[in-house]
Motif scaffolding. Structure first.
Motif, PDB file in Angstrom:
ATOM      1  N   SER A 136       1.160   3.473   2.525  1.00 61.97           N
ATOM      2  CA  SER A 136       2.547   2.505   2.552  1.00 61.97           C
ATOM      3  C   SER A 136       2.850   2.091   1.885  1.00 61.97           C
ATOM      4  O   SER A 136       2.321   2.119   0.109  1.00 61.97           O
ATOM      5  CB  SER A 136       3.071   1.329   3.804  1.00 61.97           C
ATOM      6  N   ASP A 137       4.377   2.040   1.081  1.00 58.49           N
ATOM      7  CA  ASP A 137       4.477   1.039  -0.162  1.00 58.49           C
ATOM      8  C   ASP A 137       4.190   0.024  -0.209  1.00 58.49           C
ATOM      9  O   ASP A 137       3.834  -0.356  -1.642  1.00 58.49           O
ATOM     10  CB  ASP A 137       6.006   0.930  -0.301  1.00 58.49           C
ATOM     11  N   GLU A 138       3.527  -0.626   0.652  1.00 55.62           N
ATOM     12  CA  GLU A 138       3.141  -2.454   0.770  1.00 55.62           C
ATOM     13  C   GLU A 138       1.515  -1.446   0.047  1.00 55.62           C
ATOM     14  O   GLU A 138       1.296  -2.418  -0.445  1.00 55.62           O
ATOM     15  CB  GLU A 138       3.416  -3.170   1.952  1.00 55.62           C
ATOM     16  N   GLU A 139       0.468  -0.932   0.828  1.00 58.06           N
ATOM     17  CA  GLU A 139      -0.426  -1.114   0.772  1.00 58.06           C
ATOM     18  C   GLU A 139      -0.577  -0.152  -0.468  1.00 58.06           C
ATOM     19  O   GLU A 139      -1.967  -0.411  -1.243  1.00 58.06           O
ATOM     20  CB  GLU A 139      -0.970   0.358   1.724  1.00 58.06           C
ATOM     21  N   ARG A 140       0.031   0.380  -0.727  1.00 58.50           N
ATOM     22  CA  ARG A 140      -0.320   0.443  -2.429  1.00 58.50           C
ATOM     23  C   ARG A 140      -0.177  -0.469  -3.563  1.00 58.50           C
ATOM     24  O   ARG A 140      -0.559  -0.632  -4.293  1.00 58.50           O
ATOM     25  CB  ARG A 140       1.018   1.893  -2.818  1.00 58.50           C
ATOM     26  N   ARG A 141       0.449  -1.156  -3.450  1.00 60.12           N
ATOM     27  CA  ARG A 141       1.402  -2.702  -4.312  1.00 60.12           C
ATOM     28  C   ARG A 141      -0.242  -3.495  -3.914  1.00 60.12           C
ATOM     29  O   ARG A 141       0.015  -3.592  -4.867  1.00 60.12           O
ATOM     30  CB  ARG A 141       2.401  -3.071  -3.585  1.00 60.12           C
ATOM     31  N   PHE A 142      -0.774  -3.249  -2.985  1.00 60.61           N
ATOM     32  CA  PHE A 142      -1.766  -3.795  -3.220  1.00 60.61           C
ATOM     33  C   PHE A 142      -3.238  -3.545  -3.875  1.00 60.61           C
ATOM     34  O   PHE A 142      -3.569  -4.035  -4.175  1.00 60.61           O
ATOM     35  CB  PHE A 142      -2.324  -4.182  -0.874  1.00 60.61           C
ATOM     36  N   VAL A 143      -3.054  -2.592  -3.706  1.00 56.92           N
ATOM     37  CA  VAL A 143      -4.579  -1.835  -4.382  1.00 56.92           C
ATOM     38  C   VAL A 143      -4.147  -2.097  -5.791  1.00 56.92           C
ATOM     39  O   VAL A 143      -4.805  -2.055  -6.524  1.00 56.92           O
ATOM     40  CB  VAL A 143      -4.750  -0.446  -3.798  1.00 56.92           C
ATOM     41  N   LEU A 144      -2.452  -1.579  -6.073  1.00 56.00           N
ATOM     42  CA  LEU A 144      -2.391  -1.438  -7.431  1.00 56.00           C
ATOM     43  C   LEU A 144      -2.447  -3.303  -8.049  1.00 56.00           C
ATOM     44  O   LEU A 144      -2.921  -3.142  -9.290  1.00 56.00           O
ATOM     45  CB  LEU A 144      -0.934  -1.186  -7.759  1.00 56.00           C
ATOM     46  N   ASP A 145      -2.589  -4.409  -7.062  1.00 61.21           N
ATOM     47  CA  ASP A 145      -1.918  -5.562  -7.435  1.00 61.21           C
ATOM     48  C   ASP A 145      -3.570  -5.713  -8.080  1.00 61.21           C
ATOM     49  O   ASP A 145      -3.822  -6.400  -9.378  1.00 61.21           O
ATOM     50  CB  ASP A 145      -1.642  -6.610  -6.248  1.00 61.21           C
ATOM     51  N   LEU A 146      -4.181  -5.173  -7.232  1.00 60.16           N
ATOM     52  CA  LEU A 146      -5.978  -5.604  -7.062  1.00 60.16           C
ATOM     53  C   LEU A 146      -6.749  -4.750  -8.617  1.00 60.16           C
ATOM     54  O   LEU A 146      -7.082  -5.494  -9.253  1.00 60.16           O
ATOM     55  CB  LEU A 146      -6.630  -4.923  -6.354  1.00 60.16           C
TER      56      LEU A 146
END
Length: 295
Positions: free
Chosen positions: A67-77
């Protein structure tokens, strides 16, 4: 996240594994999606890959249906990993030539931890060792080392002890009475070391308790020495990192973080603490043994 790049690597790997398994994708298929080897996917998920690209991470997110939220999370990491890489990583990187690879990983965990519980049956934990006690250990393990190399290791140990100045960090130490009786460096070194232990046990973020020889439970002897590390909840993700049990070996170390393994060590800590002396009784015992060394 405080203290080096170990935690964001682990968090990234864990989340990518979760997304892959949820999507029903095996490591070989994931590797084909971003044109790398399955071994690279395995290293990434195990928290060992140091330079994942944004393109690779986006490719995996596409393959896994994130999901968009999951993608943002891993990209933040990933972004956090890069920021830490630019800042030079943890302070211990200056000692890379002196640190075995396995212990380098441990130092990252130690620096990031907010709470450590150490059970020791032979030697005092590193954070409470005096320089002379530590020097005796180094000479015992490496009798042929040049003096300059020994002193460099002592400098590393001094940096590690700075962790105890952080009042948001807590250290709980459980010791077999045998630790107090081993003549590391001779009577003078042991007397000074035990007096330092009494002093440290009075610090607000340090607890020291001894399991006496006549304690009924032998669980501590069965599980051997270990360090149990717990970590703060990062403000950006609000996802707690699981604890890690670290078991140091002469030829290699173990890092245990599966739920079942963590539960076993949590129970071991409870059972060891149950038969340990309280803090006042421990201080009295340690001070008494220190006097024996001074005779």
């Amino acid at each position: 996240m405080a203290g080096g790049s170990t935690l964001p690597k682990r968090a990234l790997g864990r989340e990518l594994r979760r997304l892959r398994e949820r999507s029903g994708t095996n490591q070989a298929a994931a590797a084909r999606a971003i044109e790398v080897s399955p071994q690279t996917i395995g290293r990434l998920e195990d928290g060992h890959a140091s330079r994942p690209t944004t393109l690779q991470i986006n490719g995996l997110c596409d393959r896994y249906g994130a999901s968009d939220e999951e993608r943002r999370f891993v990209l933040d990491l990933v972004q956090e990993l890069r920021a830490m890489k630019l800042s030079g990583g943890g302070w211990w990187r200056a000692y890379d030539d002196e640190i075995p690879r396995d212990f380098n990983h441990y130092l990252g965990l130690e620096a990031a931890a907010c709470h450590m519980t150490s059970w020791q049956i032979t030697l005092l934990p590193g954070l409470l060792q005096t320089p002379e006690y530590r020097r005796a250990i180094i000479w015992a393990a490496h009798p042929d080392w040049p003096t300059a190399d020994v002193e460099r290791r002592l400098e590393l140990a001094r940096h590690r002890r700075e962790k105890l100045r952080d009042r948001t960090f807590r250290l709980d130490v459980l010791l077999s009475e045998a630790v107090l009786r081993h003549h590391v460096g001779g009577p003078g070194v042991m007397a000074d070391q035990l007096l330092h232990l009494v002093e440290a046990s009075a610090w607000p973020n340090v607890s020291v308790r001894v399991v006496p020889y006549d304690a009924r439970s032998t669980i501590g002897l069965v599980v051997r020495s270990f360090v149990f590390l717990e970590f703060p909840v990062p403000s950006n993700t609000r996802i707690a990192e699981p604890p890690v049990a670290y078991v140091e070996g002469y030829t290699g170390d173990l890092y245990l973080e599966r739920a079942g393994e963590v539960a076993q060590y949590t129970e071991a800590i409870r059972r060891i603490a149950k038969v340990a002396l309280n803090e006042q009784e421990t201080s009295e015992l340690v001070a008494r043994i220190a006097k024996e060394y001074q005779r």
